[in-house]
Design a protein around this motif. Structure first.
Motif, PDB file in Angstrom:
ATOM      1  N   PHE A 281       0.188  26.744  -7.670  1.00 61.14           N
ATOM      2  CA  PHE A 281       1.072  27.905  -7.291  1.00 61.14           C
ATOM      3  C   PHE A 281       2.536  27.680  -7.265  1.00 61.14           C
ATOM      4  O   PHE A 281       3.033  26.367  -7.258  1.00 61.14           O
ATOM      5  N   LYS A 282       3.251  28.800  -7.219  1.00 59.48           N
ATOM      6  CA  LYS A 282       4.711  28.595  -7.497  1.00 59.48           C
ATOM      7  C   LYS A 282       5.264  29.784  -6.200  1.00 59.48           C
ATOM      8  O   LYS A 282       4.530  30.532  -6.272  1.00 59.48           O
ATOM      9  N   THR A 283       6.360  29.445  -5.823  1.00 64.03           N
ATOM     10  CA  THR A 283       6.966  30.582  -4.778  1.00 64.03           C
ATOM     11  C   THR A 283       8.260  31.021  -5.616  1.00 64.03           C
ATOM     12  O   THR A 283       9.108  30.547  -6.274  1.00 64.03           O
ATOM     13  N   GLN A 284       8.604  32.414  -4.877  1.00 64.85           N
ATOM     14  CA  GLN A 284       9.868  32.710  -5.561  1.00 64.85           C
ATOM     15  C   GLN A 284      10.488  33.642  -3.967  1.00 64.85           C
ATOM     16  O   GLN A 284       9.573  34.475  -3.550  1.00 64.85           O
ATOM     17  N   LEU A 285      11.400  33.134  -3.294  1.00 63.25           N
ATOM     18  CA  LEU A 285      12.130  33.748  -2.356  1.00 63.25           C
ATOM     19  C   LEU A 285      12.724  35.194  -2.705  1.00 63.25           C
ATOM     20  O   LEU A 285      13.654  35.280  -3.460  1.00 63.25           O
ATOM     21  N   VAL A 286      12.321  36.262  -1.837  1.00 61.21           N
ATOM     22  CA  VAL A 286      12.831  37.632  -1.983  1.00 61.21           C
ATOM     23  C   VAL A 286      13.068  38.116  -0.580  1.00 61.21           C
ATOM     24  O   VAL A 286      13.303  37.192   0.094  1.00 61.21           O
ATOM     25  N   ALA A 287      12.806  39.342  -0.309  1.00 67.01           N
ATOM     26  CA  ALA A 287      12.899  39.821   1.094  1.00 67.01           C
ATOM     27  C   ALA A 287      11.519  39.641   1.611  1.00 67.01           C
ATOM     28  O   ALA A 287      10.725  40.421   2.011  1.00 67.01           O
ATOM     29  N   GLY A 288      11.009  38.375   1.723  1.00 68.39           N
ATOM     30  CA  GLY A 288       9.795  37.568   2.064  1.00 68.39           C
ATOM     31  C   GLY A 288       9.629  36.518   0.843  1.00 68.39           C
ATOM     32  O   GLY A 288      10.302  36.198   0.578  1.00 68.39           O
ATOM     33  N   THR A 289       8.364  36.307   0.606  1.00 71.91           N
ATOM     34  CA  THR A 289       7.968  35.284  -0.408  1.00 71.91           C
ATOM     35  C   THR A 289       6.945  36.008  -1.268  1.00 71.91           C
ATOM     36  O   THR A 289       5.908  36.335  -0.975  1.00 71.91           O
ATOM     37  N   ASN A 290       7.143  35.799  -2.655  1.00 71.67           N
ATOM     38  CA  ASN A 290       6.107  36.271  -3.589  1.00 71.67           C
ATOM     39  C   ASN A 290       5.230  34.668  -3.977  1.00 71.67           C
ATOM     40  O   ASN A 290       6.189  33.616  -4.227  1.00 71.67           O
ATOM     41  N   TYR A 291       4.080  34.761  -3.947  1.00 69.87           N
ATOM     42  CA  TYR A 291       3.342  33.553  -4.542  1.00 69.87           C
ATOM     43  C   TYR A 291       2.669  33.838  -5.854  1.00 69.87           C
ATOM     44  O   TYR A 291       1.966  34.895  -6.007  1.00 69.87           O
ATOM     45  N   PHE A 292       2.966  32.855  -6.596  1.00 71.43           N
ATOM     46  CA  PHE A 292       2.196  33.096  -7.926  1.00 71.43           C
ATOM     47  C   PHE A 292       1.149  31.929  -8.184  1.00 71.43           C
ATOM     48  O   PHE A 292       1.481  30.668  -7.893  1.00 71.43           O
ATOM     49  N   ILE A 293       0.087  32.512  -7.987  1.00 70.48           N
ATOM     50  CA  ILE A 293      -1.246  31.638  -7.709  1.00 70.48           C
ATOM     51  C   ILE A 293      -2.218  31.646  -9.001  1.00 70.48           C
ATOM     52  O   ILE A 293      -2.487  32.699  -9.270  1.00 70.48           O
ATOM     53  N   LYS A 294      -2.276  30.329  -9.689  1.00 66.27           N
ATOM     54  CA  LYS A 294      -3.561  30.311 -10.772  1.00 66.27           C
ATOM     55  C   LYS A 294      -4.611  29.981  -9.877  1.00 66.27           C
ATOM     56  O   LYS A 294      -4.949  28.920  -9.109  1.00 66.27           O
ATOM     57  N   VAL A 295      -5.824  30.799 -10.089  1.00 66.72           N
ATOM     58  CA  VAL A 295      -6.982  30.903  -9.534  1.00 66.72           C
ATOM     59  C   VAL A 295      -8.352  30.592 -10.369  1.00 66.72           C
ATOM     60  O   VAL A 295      -8.228  31.449 -11.397  1.00 66.72           O
ATOM     61  N   HIS A 296      -9.135  29.590  -9.978  1.00 70.19           N
ATOM     62  CA  HIS A 296     -10.336  29.371 -10.879  1.00 70.19           C
ATOM     63  C   HIS A 296     -11.417  30.335 -10.380  1.00 70.19           C
ATOM     64  O   HIS A 296     -11.569  30.253  -9.260  1.00 70.19           O
ATOM     65  N   VAL A 297     -11.877  31.198 -11.625  1.00 72.32           N
ATOM     66  CA  VAL A 297     -12.843  32.192 -11.083  1.00 72.32           C
ATOM     67  C   VAL A 297     -14.429  31.871 -11.704  1.00 72.32           C
ATOM     68  O   VAL A 297     -15.140  32.766 -11.418  1.00 72.32           O
ATOM     69  N   GLY A 298     -14.588  30.581 -12.118  1.00 69.83           N
ATOM     70  CA  GLY A 298     -15.790  30.270 -12.741  1.00 69.83           C
ATOM     71  C   GLY A 298     -15.837  29.984 -14.264  1.00 69.83           C
ATOM     72  O   GLY A 298     -14.896  30.538 -14.809  1.00 69.83           O
ATOM     73  N   ASN A 299     -16.543  29.111 -14.411  1.00 74.71           N
ATOM     74  CA  ASN A 299     -16.850  28.733 -16.063  1.00 74.71           C
ATOM     75  C   ASN A 299     -15.569  28.293 -16.368  1.00 74.71           C
ATOM     76  O   ASN A 299     -14.690  27.537 -15.685  1.00 74.71           O
ATOM     77  N   GLU A 300     -14.780  28.829 -17.497  1.00 74.64           N
ATOM     78  CA  GLU A 300     -13.476  28.188 -18.003  1.00 74.64           C
ATOM     79  C   GLU A 300     -12.438  29.470 -17.810  1.00 74.64           C
ATOM     80  O   GLU A 300     -11.495  29.399 -18.415  1.00 74.64           O
ATOM     81  N   GLU A 301     -12.728  30.336 -16.880  1.00 74.71           N
ATOM     82  CA  GLU A 301     -11.866  31.364 -16.638  1.00 74.71           C
ATOM     83  C   GLU A 301     -10.907  31.221 -15.495  1.00 74.71           C
ATOM     84  O   GLU A 301     -11.043  30.844 -14.286  1.00 74.71           O
TER      85      GLU A 301
END
Length: 77
Positions: free
Chosen positions: A22-42
């Motif tokens: 994950f990465k974050t970006q501070l705005v009027a709050g926080t944006n989280y950019f998250i890489k999520v494994h959803v099965g197999n190679e996806e």
């Protein structure tokens, strides 16, 4: 906390849903950019917004990108 939101938007359930980066970006709050494994190679990249504490809001799924691979760079979107 946003798994149900993404499942609703995609119209399917995920047996695997594991954040791997994950990465974050501070705005009027926080944006989280998250890489999520959803099965197999996806993987999916999620953009989740967390409001400032005094606003007392739930985490919200802002946007997402599907069809990602393990080595795709997690970038701001």
């Amino acid at each position: 906390k946003v798994k149900a939101q993404i499942e609703e938007k995609e119209g399917k359930t995920f047996d695997v849903f594991t954040a791997v980066e994950f990465k974050t970006q501070l705005v009027a709050g926080t944006n989280y950019f998250i890489k999520v494994h959803v099965g197999n190679e996806e993987f999916m990249h999620l953009r989740v917004f967390k409001s400032l504490p005094h606003e007392n809001e739930q985490l919200s799924l802002h946007s997402y990108q599907g069809s990602k691979k393990k080595h795709d760079e997690l970038a701001y979107f």
